[in-house]
Design a protein around this motif. Structure first.
Motif, short mmCIF file in Angstrom:
data_model
loop_
_atom_site.label_atom_id
_atom_site.label_comp_id
_atom_site.label_asym_id
_atom_site.label_seq_id
_atom_site.Cartn_x
_atom_site.Cartn_y
_atom_site.Cartn_z
N LEU A 39 0.82 -1.21 0.00
CA LEU A 39 0.00 0.00 0.00
C LEU A 39 0.85 1.26 0.00
CD1 LEU A 39 -2.49 -1.18 2.74
CD2 LEU A 39 -2.91 -1.11 0.29
N HIS A 40 0.30 2.32 -0.58
CA HIS A 40 0.90 3.65 -0.58
C HIS A 40 0.10 4.52 0.38
CE1 HIS A 40 3.36 2.63 -4.00
NE2 HIS A 40 2.29 2.27 -4.68
N TYR A 41 0.78 5.41 1.09
CA TYR A 41 0.09 6.36 1.96
C TYR A 41 -0.17 7.63 1.19
CZ TYR A 41 -1.00 9.42 5.85
OH TYR A 41 -1.62 10.32 6.69
N VAL A 42 -1.44 8.05 1.13
CA VAL A 42 -1.85 9.28 0.46
C VAL A 42 -2.02 10.32 1.56
CG1 VAL A 42 -3.52 10.37 -1.07
CG2 VAL A 42 -3.02 7.92 -1.32
N GLU A 43 -0.97 11.09 1.79
CA GLU A 43 -0.93 12.00 2.94
C GLU A 43 -2.06 13.03 2.91
OE1 GLU A 43 2.30 14.66 5.44
OE2 GLU A 43 2.86 13.86 3.49
N LYS A 44 -2.34 13.61 1.75
CA LYS A 44 -3.37 14.67 1.69
C LYS A 44 -4.76 14.15 2.04
CE LYS A 44 -4.44 14.49 -3.26
NZ LYS A 44 -5.87 14.30 -3.24
N ASP A 45 -5.01 12.86 1.84
CA ASP A 45 -6.31 12.26 2.18
C ASP A 45 -6.25 11.42 3.45
OD1 ASP A 45 -7.49 13.37 -0.12
OD2 ASP A 45 -6.84 11.65 -1.34
N ASP A 46 -5.05 11.27 4.04
CA ASP A 46 -4.83 10.48 5.25
C ASP A 46 -5.40 9.07 5.11
OD1 ASP A 46 -3.87 10.00 7.85
OD2 ASP A 46 -5.80 10.53 8.74
N LEU A 47 -5.00 8.40 4.02
CA LEU A 47 -5.44 7.02 3.81
C LEU A 47 -4.38 6.23 3.09
CD1 LEU A 47 -6.34 6.73 0.56
CD2 LEU A 47 -8.31 7.97 1.38
N LEU A 48 -4.51 4.92 3.18
CA LEU A 48 -3.62 4.01 2.47
C LEU A 48 -4.39 3.46 1.28
CD1 LEU A 48 -2.93 3.57 5.76
CD2 LEU A 48 -1.11 2.31 4.66
N GLU A 49 -3.72 3.41 0.12
CA GLU A 49 -4.37 2.97 -1.10
C GLU A 49 -3.55 1.90 -1.78
OE1 GLU A 49 -6.80 5.25 -4.43
OE2 GLU A 49 -4.68 5.78 -4.45
N CYS A 50 -4.25 0.90 -2.30
CA CYS A 50 -3.60 -0.19 -3.02
C CYS A 50 -3.39 0.22 -4.48
CB CYS A 50 -4.44 -1.45 -2.94
SG CYS A 50 -3.67 -2.84 -3.79
N PRO A 51 -2.15 0.13 -4.98
CA PRO A 51 -1.90 0.49 -6.37
C PRO A 51 -2.41 -0.56 -7.36
CG PRO A 51 0.11 -0.35 -5.39
CD PRO A 51 -0.92 -0.27 -4.29
N CYS A 52 -2.74 -1.75 -6.87
CA CYS A 52 -3.17 -2.83 -7.75
C CYS A 52 -4.66 -2.76 -8.11
CB CYS A 52 -2.87 -4.18 -7.12
SG CYS A 52 -1.10 -4.44 -6.81
N HIS A 53 -5.52 -2.62 -7.08
CA HIS A 53 -6.96 -2.63 -7.33
C HIS A 53 -7.71 -1.52 -6.59
CE1 HIS A 53 -5.63 -6.83 -8.18
NE2 HIS A 53 -6.26 -6.54 -9.29
N GLN A 54 -6.97 -0.55 -6.05
CA GLN A 54 -7.50 0.66 -5.43
C GLN A 54 -8.33 0.45 -4.16
OE1 GLN A 54 -7.39 0.43 -9.03
NE2 GLN A 54 -5.45 1.40 -8.57
#
Length: 90
Positions: A39-54
């Motif tokens: 997972l990648h951390y999206v700091e501006k949205d304060d969430l973790l997102e999967c680059p594979c299937h979102q």
């Protein structure tokens, strides 16, 4: 971990991400519960997102949207006054 992190900061590690807010520090897995992508951390949205299937997860590990069906694993963190300042038990 050799350096302290201030409230509002985070540190990325290969297997987990360490967060600090106000008086609490916690760690969550960076492994998506869907197919195991990192997972990648999206700091501006304060969430973790999967680059594979979102799939998206809160910084606390709660599942926000799939295709994942389970929350992220969380790890106990011991905060110390001297180095290492944080002990994360995986």
């Amino acid at each position: 971990m050799a350096k302290q992190i201030l409230p509002g900061q985070f540190r990325l590690f290969p297997n987990f991400i360490l967060f600090a807010r106000e008086d609490s520090v916690w760690a969550v897995s960076r492994k998506c519960t869907h197919l195991g992508c990192t997972l990648h951390y999206v700091e501006k949205d304060d969430l973790l997102e999967c680059p594979c299937h979102q799939s998206r997860f809160s910084s606390g590990g709660r599942l926000l949207n799939g295709p994942a069906k389970a929350p992220l694993k969380t790890y106990p963190v011991e905060k110390r006054d001297d180095p290492p300042y944080y002990i994360v038990t995986l």
